[in-house]
Design an enzyme around this catalytic site. Structure first.
Site, PDB file in Angstrom:
ATOM      1  N   LYS A   1      23.716  23.927  54.134  1.00 12.66           N
ATOM      2  CA  LYS A   1      23.683  25.489  53.795  1.00 12.66           C
ATOM      3  C   LYS A   1      22.205  25.797  53.866  1.00 12.66           C
ATOM      4  O   LYS A   1      21.275  25.082  53.535  1.00 12.66           O
ATOM      5  CB  LYS A   1      24.272  25.393  52.225  1.00 12.66           C
ATOM      6  CG  LYS A   1      24.348  26.748  51.630  1.00 12.66           C
ATOM      7  CD  LYS A   1      24.823  26.813  50.369  1.00 12.66           C
ATOM      8  CE  LYS A   1      24.864  28.195  49.756  1.00 12.66           C
ATOM      9  NZ  LYS A   1      25.520  28.168  48.392  1.00 12.66           N
TER      10      LYS A   1
ATOM     11  N   SER B   1      30.182  28.376  43.776  1.00  5.13           N
ATOM     12  CA  SER B   1      29.938  28.770  45.237  1.00  5.13           C
ATOM     13  C   SER B   1      30.528  27.942  46.341  1.00  5.13           C
ATOM     14  O   SER B   1      30.417  28.125  47.580  1.00  5.13           O
ATOM     15  CB  SER B   1      28.531  28.831  45.068  1.00  5.13           C
ATOM     16  OG  SER B   1      28.068  30.249  44.758  1.00  5.13           O
TER      17      SER B   1
ATOM     18  N   SER C   1      29.061  31.280  47.519  1.00  4.36           N
ATOM     19  CA  SER C   1      28.108  31.859  48.394  1.00  4.36           C
ATOM     20  C   SER C   1      28.042  30.715  49.836  1.00  4.36           C
ATOM     21  O   SER C   1      27.053  30.927  50.656  1.00  4.36           O
ATOM     22  CB  SER C   1      26.705  31.775  47.809  1.00  4.36           C
ATOM     23  OG  SER C   1      26.362  30.389  47.147  1.00  4.36           O
TER      24      SER C   1
END
Length: 474
Positions: free
Chosen positions: A78, A177, A153
């Site tokens: 990420k 997330s 996210s």
């Protein structure tokens, strides 16, 4: 054979047997990323660095030095995790040119285990949304329906794994997330027990900060529970500062076979009711577990969801104030001071929590510790709790819709946008391991997951039951 469709463990076995080289595997993934820009999941590609690392991995194997757990395996991470010499933006325009001089601790562990970093996956600015859209890179759509969100996210990581751009990704989870995007995209994810995976080097704490949220965890996304377990074995352990004296040895799964497990089912709750398809899935999962011989308890509830969610929001908002500018925080203090002391409505939670005194935080934290004890008592009689992952399958993407106007629809009822993660937040608050497991689909073909929550540090029990449940449902 399409090498990119193999699981992480299958790719590693192919490497061990000499059926494929790391360079071939890495090239296959890089080519797939290039051929499918519509997924917009891998937003920074490090082709040269990845191919160099792959060649080094092949040389290590050729010389008999194949003792690293992920040697030669291509992975993504990420874009909130700092990577040495590789742009790390956390989706924010102000970090568009940020190139760290040091890896996040978790990334360093991936490299030490021999993983090949393909690139970075998309995230909303500062990880602060339940869908993935960045001013730098645009929107990551849901792989199953581009009109719907991939979640946030960690939407980029979930979409990358779901579309075979990467067999494994490492993302972050505070308010769901990791788990919400995994649910929406139909992949496996694990939010590890809090504190067992070092978080230094994770943004949105500003670059260079050593501390982070007291509810944030880093964890893997993959296409099987076995691959999550593989990643956990690499990521979990004491921080570099603690490693001279401390060791981590996670307990083995509580049981060996499905019929030995004691499973709680929390299928619905009036505080965050689920839609009919999600409810039907939970009923079917409970039936499957019962038919397999597991002890299933549909009645017990470890905590009040309403009380848990209120406390979660209080502690989350208090923590988020750390990155506010002095000017912005001063304005928030002024706003909070003007609130009516008698007004304790939900709309006052945010300003009060963001500006709370340390004494008030200590009292809130004490309430959390009491909840943790309550959960521990519950897990004396239950091995793993199964809940919905979210009220619905993936919701429509709402990029461009002002945040106050965003909402979700649950069986025709308009509901708060933020209720997408209410079921996930119950584990975040009390530091428990929680996995999402894809076990069904809606009539429209969208993935549906369930969430598995286990006792603190019982991560391997959660993953073992996830693996057994997947096999039972296949």
């Amino acid at each position: 054979m399409d090498l990119t469709r193999l699981s992480a463990r299958e790719q590693l076995r192919a490497l061990e047997r000499g059926e494929v080289s790391s360079r071939e595997l890495t090239t296959a993934h890089l080519e797939r990323i290039a051929r499918h820009p519509e997924h917009n999941a891998v937003v920074t590609v490090d082709a040269d660095g990845a191919l160099a690392a792959a060649e080094a991995s092949d040389q290590r194997r050729a010389s008999g030095e194949a003792d690293a757990a992920l040697l030669g395996l291509p992975v993504t991470v990420k874009d909130s995790l700092e990577t040495e010499g590789l742009r790390t933006t956390c989706g924010a325009a102000e970090l568009a040119e940020h190139v760290p001089g040091r890896d996040a601790d978790a990334v360093a562990r991936l490299r030490a285990a021999g993983a090949v970093i393909l690139g970075k996956t998309n995230t909303p600015p500062m990880c602060q949304d339940l869908q993935t859209n960045s001013p730098l890179f645009g929107t990551t759509p849901n792989p199953h329906d581009p009109r719907r969100t991939a979640g946030g996210s960690s939407g980029g990581p979930a979409a990358a794994v779901a579309t075979h751009l990467s067999p494994l990704d490492v993302g972050s989870d505070l308010a769901g997330s990791l788990r919400l995007p995994a649910h929406y995209c139909g992949v496996h994810s694990l939010r590890p027990s809090y504190g067992i995976v070092p978080t230094r080097g994770h943004i949105p704490r500003p670059p260079g900060w050593l501390s982070t949220s007291d509810m944030l965890t880093l964890g893997p996304l993959a296409r099987s529970a076995a691959d999550l377990d593989l990643a956990l074995s690499v990521l979990a352990g004491p921080s570099p500062d603690d490693s001279p004296a401390w060791r981590l040895e996670l307990p083995a799964p509580r049981h060996e076979r499905l019929h030995q497990y004691r499973v709680g089912i929390w299928a619905d709750d009036p505080y965050c009711a689920v839609d009919s398809e999600t409810g039907a899935l939970l009923e079917q999962v409970a039936k499957d577990l019962h038919d397999a011989g597991a002890h299933v308890d549909n009645t017990t509830r470890p905590v009040s969801m309403a009380d848990s969610d209120r406390l979660f929001q209080t502690l989350m908002f208090a923590n988020s104030s750390a990155s506010a500018s002095p000017e912005a925080f001063a304005a928030e203090v002024e706003l909070a001071d003007k609130l009516d002391p008698e007004d304790r409505s939900p709309r006052t939670i945010y300003p009060r929590a963001r500006t709370m005194r340390y004494r008030d935080w200590l009292h809130a934290n004490e309430e959390r510790q009491r909840l943790r004890r309550q959960w521990a008592g519950y897990f004396g009689d239950i091995d793993v709790l199964v809940t919905p992952a979210a009220p619905t399958a993936a919701v429509p993407d709402q990029t461009g819709v002002p945040v106050p106007e965003r909402h979700i629809t649950v069986d025709g009822e308009r509901r708060s946008y933020w209720q997408q993660t209410t079921w996930l937040n119950i584990a975040s608050l009390v530091h428990l391991p929680a996995a999402t497991v894809p076990v069904g689909r809606t009539a429209e073909g969208l993935p549906l997951c369930v969430q598995l929550i286990g006792p603190y540090l019982a991560d391997r029990t959660v993953l073992h039951l996830a693996d057994l449940l997947t096999a039972e449902r296949s």
